[in-house]
Design an enzyme around this catalytic site. Structure first.
Site, mmCIF file in Angstrom:
data_model
loop_
_atom_site.group_PDB
_atom_site.id
_atom_site.type_symbol
_atom_site.label_atom_id
_atom_site.label_comp_id
_atom_site.label_asym_id
_atom_site.label_seq_id
_atom_site.Cartn_x
_atom_site.Cartn_y
_atom_site.Cartn_z
ATOM 1 N N PHE A 197 14.723 12.352 -30.086
ATOM 2 C CA PHE A 197 15.350 11.160 -29.438
ATOM 3 C C PHE A 197 16.447 11.370 -29.416
ATOM 4 C CE2 PHE A 197 16.682 7.360 -28.473
ATOM 5 C CZ PHE A 197 16.161 6.487 -27.688
ATOM 6 N N ASP A 208 23.057 17.218 -30.760
ATOM 7 C CA ASP A 208 22.962 15.494 -30.382
ATOM 8 C C ASP A 208 23.243 14.527 -31.524
ATOM 9 O OD1 ASP A 208 22.824 13.190 -30.305
ATOM 10 O OD2 ASP A 208 20.894 13.151 -28.661
ATOM 11 N N LYS A 235 27.080 6.004 -30.589
ATOM 12 C CA LYS A 235 27.403 4.986 -31.239
ATOM 13 C C LYS A 235 28.571 4.324 -32.390
ATOM 14 C CE LYS A 235 22.046 5.161 -32.296
ATOM 15 N NZ LYS A 235 21.092 5.930 -31.652
HETATM 16 C C1 PLP Z 1 20.968 6.403 -30.333
HETATM 17 C C2 PLP Z 1 21.027 7.999 -30.060
HETATM 18 C C3 PLP Z 1 20.764 8.335 -28.787
HETATM 19 C C4 PLP Z 1 21.013 7.591 -27.830
HETATM 20 O O1 PLP Z 1 21.844 6.026 -27.460
HETATM 21 P P1 PLP Z 1 22.265 5.147 -26.552
HETATM 22 O O2 PLP Z 1 23.588 5.122 -26.606
HETATM 23 O O3 PLP Z 1 21.025 4.063 -27.447
HETATM 24 O O4 PLP Z 1 21.926 5.850 -25.447
HETATM 25 C C5 PLP Z 1 20.867 9.669 -28.025
HETATM 26 N N1 PLP Z 1 20.513 10.339 -29.489
HETATM 27 C C6 PLP Z 1 20.039 9.938 -30.663
HETATM 28 C C7 PLP Z 1 20.715 11.272 -31.839
HETATM 29 C C8 PLP Z 1 20.472 8.594 -30.979
HETATM 30 O O5 PLP Z 1 19.914 8.297 -32.786
#
Ligand code: PLP
Length: 389
Positions: free
Chosen positions: A127, A212, A241
């Site tokens: 994700f 990420d 986050k």
């Molecule tokens: C939540 C998340 C995203 C996306 O972040 P947003 O601020 O909602 O765009 C991307 N990568 C990871 C691993 C995430 O947990």
């Protein structure tokens, strides 16, 4: 008619105030927050230092523009460089945007080497966000209805090095983008040596290693970043986050040779890295250091996982796993309505991938909170499994 687009199935509760690990609804009832706005409220709610620093910042300056120098942004970039070992930062407003920046950097890097159609290897179950580029990098189950998506991504099984090695002869590959632990996919943990092997593969084939850590980063794993616990360093790192503790901010960090490809005009953001967001992020980093919250996340994660193991040992649980304060309780069957039932126990948690209960409490969690979460989950599960019989 509800004038909101219905992009979420929301639980029937409205919070009006927060304090530490607690949220209060409009009737004054308090809830133990074991999800922290999905790994966002790292310092809990209304942390005194955050309140003080943001009040001070609001009185001074909210926003100027990236047309001008922003001292707080420079300070934040320097601080992030110091804790991450990466040289330079680009600031945006979310995780998806941080990944868009990373994808653009990888493409520039490839084009610069004469690769006309640079491609990035990504993982099944990943994700990376909802914007089209990040979505294309994300697991296919989120794609439906959104074609055509940008191309240039190859998807391989997670935690599988052979599948990546199979691309050794593909001249168009420029980077590998993965989460060190897959968050949305249910706190899926690859083998401990996965990142080290990935690093070695990327070195061998001259690919960028892009991590990420939007969900796992900024102390949650028990270290600033998961890769530090695995003894490697990525070329590009994305964050969001927990970085702003509730104020929206994302960041894409990179080593200087790669970062240098973002020359004026190549990328940008109106809001990205504004004084308010940077002051929030600087405060988060400062408090994590002052209060020893990386170590706390490690210790509380161990404590919570151990007490959950004990509390739930007679129940039909498939797996309990954790790293720091990223915890998953995986059930054998699909979960129905559990977050709503948890609400009745005054506990906030989240279910992902249908079978996985995800706990991402604030990093300020203490042993009393951990015990309370355990007790509440014990009661919740006892009722839940009884109702299933
Ligand atoms: C939540 C998340 C995203 C996306 O972040 P947003 O601020 O909602 O765009 C991307 N990568 C990871 C691993 C995430 O947990």
């Amino acid at each position: 008619m509800n004038h909101l687009m219905q992009t979420y199935n929301r639980l029937p509760v409205r919070f009006v105030r927060g304090e530490g690990c607690w949220l209060f609804d409009h009737e004054g009832k308090r809830y133990l927050d074991a999800i922290a706005g999905i790994a966002v409220s790292s310092l809990g709610h209304a942390h005194p230092k955050m309140v003080k620093n943001l009040q001070d910042q609001i009185e001074k300056l909210l926003h100027t523009s990236n047309l001008y120098q922003i001292e707080l942004q420079e300070q934040l970039a320097e601080k992030l460089g110091h804790i991450s070992g990466l040289d330079q930062a680009f600031f945006c407003n979310s995780g998806a945007e941080a990944n868009e920046a990373a994808i653009k950097l990888a493409r520039l890097w490839g084009q610069n080497k004469g690769i006309k159609e640079p491609a990035i290897i990504v993982a099944e179950g990943a994700f990376h966000g909802r914007t089209l580029g990040a979505l294309a990098a994300t697991n296919g189950r989120w794609h439906e209805g959104f074609s055509p998506l940008p191309g240039g991504f190859f998807r391989v099984p997670y935690d599988n090095l052979q599948a990546i090695e199979a691309f050794a002869d593909q001249k168009d590959i420029v980077a590998v983008l993965v989460e060190p632990i897959q968050g949305e996919s249910g706190i899926r943990m690859p083998h401990l040596d996965y990142l080290a092997h990935l690093r070695a593969l990327c070195n061998r084939y001259n690919w960028l290693l892009m991590l990420d850590e939007v969900q796992t980063g900024i102390g949650r794993s028990g270290a600033w970043f998961v890769y530090q616990k695995r003894g490697i360093k990525p070329d590009v790192l994305t964050l969001a986050k927990g970085l702003g503790g509730g104020v929206p901010i994302g960041a894409c960090l990179a080593q200087k040779e790669i970062a240098a490809l973002f020359t004026p005009g190549k990328h940008g953001s109106t809001f990205g890295g504004n004084p308010l967001a940077c002051r929030a992020a600087l405060t988060v980093l400062e408090v994590i250091e002052e209060e020893g919250l990386c170590a706390n996340a490690h210790e509380m994660g161990m404590l919570l996982a151990a007490s959950l193991q004990k509390e739930l040992n007679s129940m039909p649980i498939a797996d309990i796993r954790h790293e720091g304060l990223l915890l998953a309780i995986e059930l054998e069957d699909e979960i129905v309505d559990l977050p709503l039932q948890a609400l009745h126990e005054a506990l906030l948690l989240n279910v992902t991938q249908k079978k996985v209960i995800r706990l991402l409490p604030p990093l300020i969690l203490d042993a009393t909170h951990a015990q309370l979460i355990t007790e509440k989950i014990g009661i919740l599960f006892a009722k839940y499994f009884r109702s299933k019989q």
